[in-house]
Scaffold this motif. Structure first.
Motif, mmCIF file in Angstrom:
data_model
loop_
_atom_site.group_PDB
_atom_site.id
_atom_site.type_symbol
_atom_site.label_atom_id
_atom_site.label_comp_id
_atom_site.label_asym_id
_atom_site.label_seq_id
_atom_site.Cartn_x
_atom_site.Cartn_y
_atom_site.Cartn_z
ATOM 1 N N PHE A 193 0.829 -1.211 0.000
ATOM 2 C CA PHE A 193 0.000 0.000 0.000
ATOM 3 C C PHE A 193 0.863 1.261 0.000
ATOM 4 O O PHE A 193 0.569 2.222 -0.706
ATOM 5 C CB PHE A 193 -0.945 0.004 1.206
ATOM 6 N N ARG A 194 1.932 1.254 0.791
ATOM 7 C CA ARG A 194 2.862 2.385 0.809
ATOM 8 C C ARG A 194 3.535 2.540 -0.553
ATOM 9 O O ARG A 194 3.692 3.656 -1.060
ATOM 10 C CB ARG A 194 3.901 2.162 1.909
ATOM 11 N N LEU A 195 3.927 1.420 -1.143
ATOM 12 C CA LEU A 195 4.589 1.450 -2.445
ATOM 13 C C LEU A 195 3.664 2.018 -3.518
ATOM 14 O O LEU A 195 4.050 2.904 -4.290
ATOM 15 C CB LEU A 195 5.029 0.038 -2.823
ATOM 16 N N LEU A 196 2.430 1.536 -3.557
ATOM 17 C CA LEU A 196 1.466 2.024 -4.539
ATOM 18 C C LEU A 196 1.147 3.496 -4.318
ATOM 19 O O LEU A 196 0.983 4.261 -5.279
ATOM 20 C CB LEU A 196 0.179 1.195 -4.465
ATOM 21 N N ALA A 197 1.051 3.910 -3.055
ATOM 22 C CA ALA A 197 0.753 5.309 -2.738
ATOM 23 C C ALA A 197 1.863 6.226 -3.229
ATOM 24 O O ALA A 197 1.599 7.264 -3.854
ATOM 25 C CB ALA A 197 0.557 5.469 -1.229
ATOM 26 N N ASP A 198 3.115 5.857 -2.961
ATOM 27 C CA ASP A 198 4.243 6.696 -3.369
ATOM 28 C C ASP A 198 4.326 6.819 -4.888
ATOM 29 O O ASP A 198 4.567 7.912 -5.422
ATOM 30 C CB ASP A 198 5.548 6.125 -2.822
ATOM 31 N N PHE A 199 4.112 5.714 -5.585
ATOM 32 C CA PHE A 199 4.190 5.770 -7.046
ATOM 33 C C PHE A 199 2.981 6.479 -7.647
ATOM 34 O O PHE A 199 3.080 7.111 -8.700
ATOM 35 C CB PHE A 199 4.345 4.365 -7.632
ATOM 36 N N SER A 200 1.832 6.408 -6.985
ATOM 37 C CA SER A 200 0.668 7.174 -7.425
ATOM 38 C C SER A 200 0.932 8.668 -7.279
ATOM 39 O O SER A 200 0.575 9.469 -8.155
ATOM 40 C CB SER A 200 -0.558 6.775 -6.613
ATOM 41 N N HIS A 201 1.587 9.041 -6.176
ATOM 42 C CA HIS A 201 1.951 10.436 -5.951
ATOM 43 C C HIS A 201 2.917 10.925 -7.029
ATOM 44 O O HIS A 201 2.736 12.002 -7.612
ATOM 45 C CB HIS A 201 2.591 10.567 -4.566
ATOM 46 N N LEU A 202 3.942 10.129 -7.291
ATOM 47 C CA LEU A 202 4.917 10.505 -8.312
ATOM 48 C C LEU A 202 4.271 10.569 -9.685
ATOM 49 O O LEU A 202 4.558 11.473 -10.480
ATOM 50 C CB LEU A 202 6.072 9.500 -8.320
ATOM 51 N N THR A 203 3.375 9.643 -9.965
ATOM 52 C CA THR A 203 2.660 9.642 -11.246
ATOM 53 C C THR A 203 1.844 10.912 -11.422
ATOM 54 O O THR A 203 1.791 11.493 -12.514
ATOM 55 C CB THR A 203 1.741 8.412 -11.336
ATOM 56 N N SER A 204 1.190 11.364 -10.348
ATOM 57 C CA SER A 204 0.375 12.578 -10.432
ATOM 58 C C SER A 204 1.231 13.777 -10.836
ATOM 59 O O SER A 204 0.800 14.624 -11.637
ATOM 60 C CB SER A 204 -0.322 12.845 -9.091
ATOM 61 N N ILE A 205 2.452 13.842 -10.308
ATOM 62 C CA ILE A 205 3.345 14.954 -10.634
ATOM 63 C C ILE A 205 3.784 14.887 -12.090
ATOM 64 O O ILE A 205 3.798 15.900 -12.804
ATOM 65 C CB ILE A 205 4.565 14.947 -9.688
ATOM 66 N N PHE A 206 4.117 13.688 -12.566
ATOM 67 C CA PHE A 206 4.525 13.527 -13.963
ATOM 68 C C PHE A 206 3.373 13.846 -14.917
ATOM 69 O O PHE A 206 3.583 14.421 -15.983
ATOM 70 C CB PHE A 206 5.030 12.102 -14.201
ATOM 71 N N ILE A 207 2.153 13.465 -14.530
ATOM 72 C CA ILE A 207 0.976 13.794 -15.342
ATOM 73 C C ILE A 207 0.831 15.309 -15.450
ATOM 74 O O ILE A 207 0.551 15.849 -16.536
ATOM 75 C CB ILE A 207 -0.298 13.178 -14.737
ATOM 76 N N LEU A 208 1.019 15.996 -14.335
ATOM 77 C CA LEU A 208 0.876 17.453 -14.325
ATOM 78 C C LEU A 208 1.930 18.123 -15.206
ATOM 79 O O LEU A 208 1.608 19.027 -15.992
ATOM 80 C CB LEU A 208 0.980 17.969 -12.895
ATOM 81 N N ILE A 209 3.182 17.684 -15.093
ATOM 82 C CA ILE A 209 4.251 18.261 -15.912
ATOM 83 C C ILE A 209 3.979 17.996 -17.392
ATOM 84 O O ILE A 209 4.144 18.888 -18.238
ATOM 85 C CB ILE A 209 5.619 17.693 -15.498
ATOM 86 N N GLN A 210 3.539 16.770 -17.703
ATOM 87 C CA GLN A 210 3.244 16.429 -19.098
ATOM 88 C C GLN A 210 2.094 17.272 -19.633
ATOM 89 O O GLN A 210 2.117 17.707 -20.786
ATOM 90 C CB GLN A 210 2.894 14.935 -19.184
#
Length: 213
Positions: free
Chosen positions: A4-21
């Protein structure tokens, strides 16, 4: 580390990459709250100050902390310089001084212990819980958002929602429980509840995201 921690951290990072893109591909930061992005940078800086004096972190934690700080600063740079004309401050009008003030007050009144690092950490936890409010307020004012922006918000909200099963797992597996991040995480998830519902009923079914103005 649990799943759950792993998925949460990568979801957070994904959100940032989506925003930059989204910003780079559209050459615009229209629809994005500059104030929310500033609050997130404040969150990362106050939470991860230990990077500058502690060298006991794992490679995983250190990497993610640096990525969050650098990517957040980069987003603010884009909004301040390259795409500043595309942002409308007349829509991004949420009074963030109240969020900063309340978070600071809670950090001073209810830290786990009275030290600079713990007070700043507690401040960052409370501030993160409400940092999305300027963005949600913008959505409420405009009544709509493009698909990429909604994907960014969904990934960001999912990150925090995943921390709830993470805390449950840690409580039963490790006997760990910390009231402050649990309460703040629940508050943050509740703030996203309406957005999650509309995302599911509209975006997931191929409809345009819209809110009652």
């Amino acid at each position: 580390m649990n799943i759950f921690r792993l998925l949460a951290d990568f979801s957070h990072l994904t959100s940032i990459f989506i925003l930059i893109q989204k910003i780079k591909s559209s050459s615009s930061c229209s629809g994005l709250s500059f104030k929310s992005q500033v609050l997130y940078l404040v969150v990362f800086l106050t939470r991860y100050l230990d990077l500058f004096w502690s060298f006991t972190h794992s490679f995983y934690n250190t990497t993610f902390k640096i990525l969050f700080i650098i990517s957040s600063a980069y987003i603010i740079y884009l909004m301040l310089h390259e795409y500043k004309p595309t942002h409308d401050p007349n829509v991004d009008t949420f009074k963030i001084q109240y969020l900063l003030g309340i978070s600071a007050l809670l950090a001073v009144l209810f830290p786990s212990e009275y030290s600079v690092s713990e007070v700043l950490w507690t401040f960052s936890i409370w501030l993160e819980a409400v940092a999305i409010l300027p963005q949600l307020f913008m959505l409420q004012r405009t009544g709509e958002a493009d698909t990429i922006t909604t994907h960014y918000l969904f990934a960001l909200g999912l990150y925090r929602a995943l921390y709830i099963p993470n805390w449950i797992y840690r409580y039963f597996a490790e006997g760990y429980f910390h009231l402050i991040p649990v309460v703040a995480g629940i508050v943050q998830t509740v703030l996203y509840s309406d957005f999650f519902y509309i995302y599911y009923t509209k975006i997931m079914k191929g409809k345009k995201f819209s809110l009652p103005v």
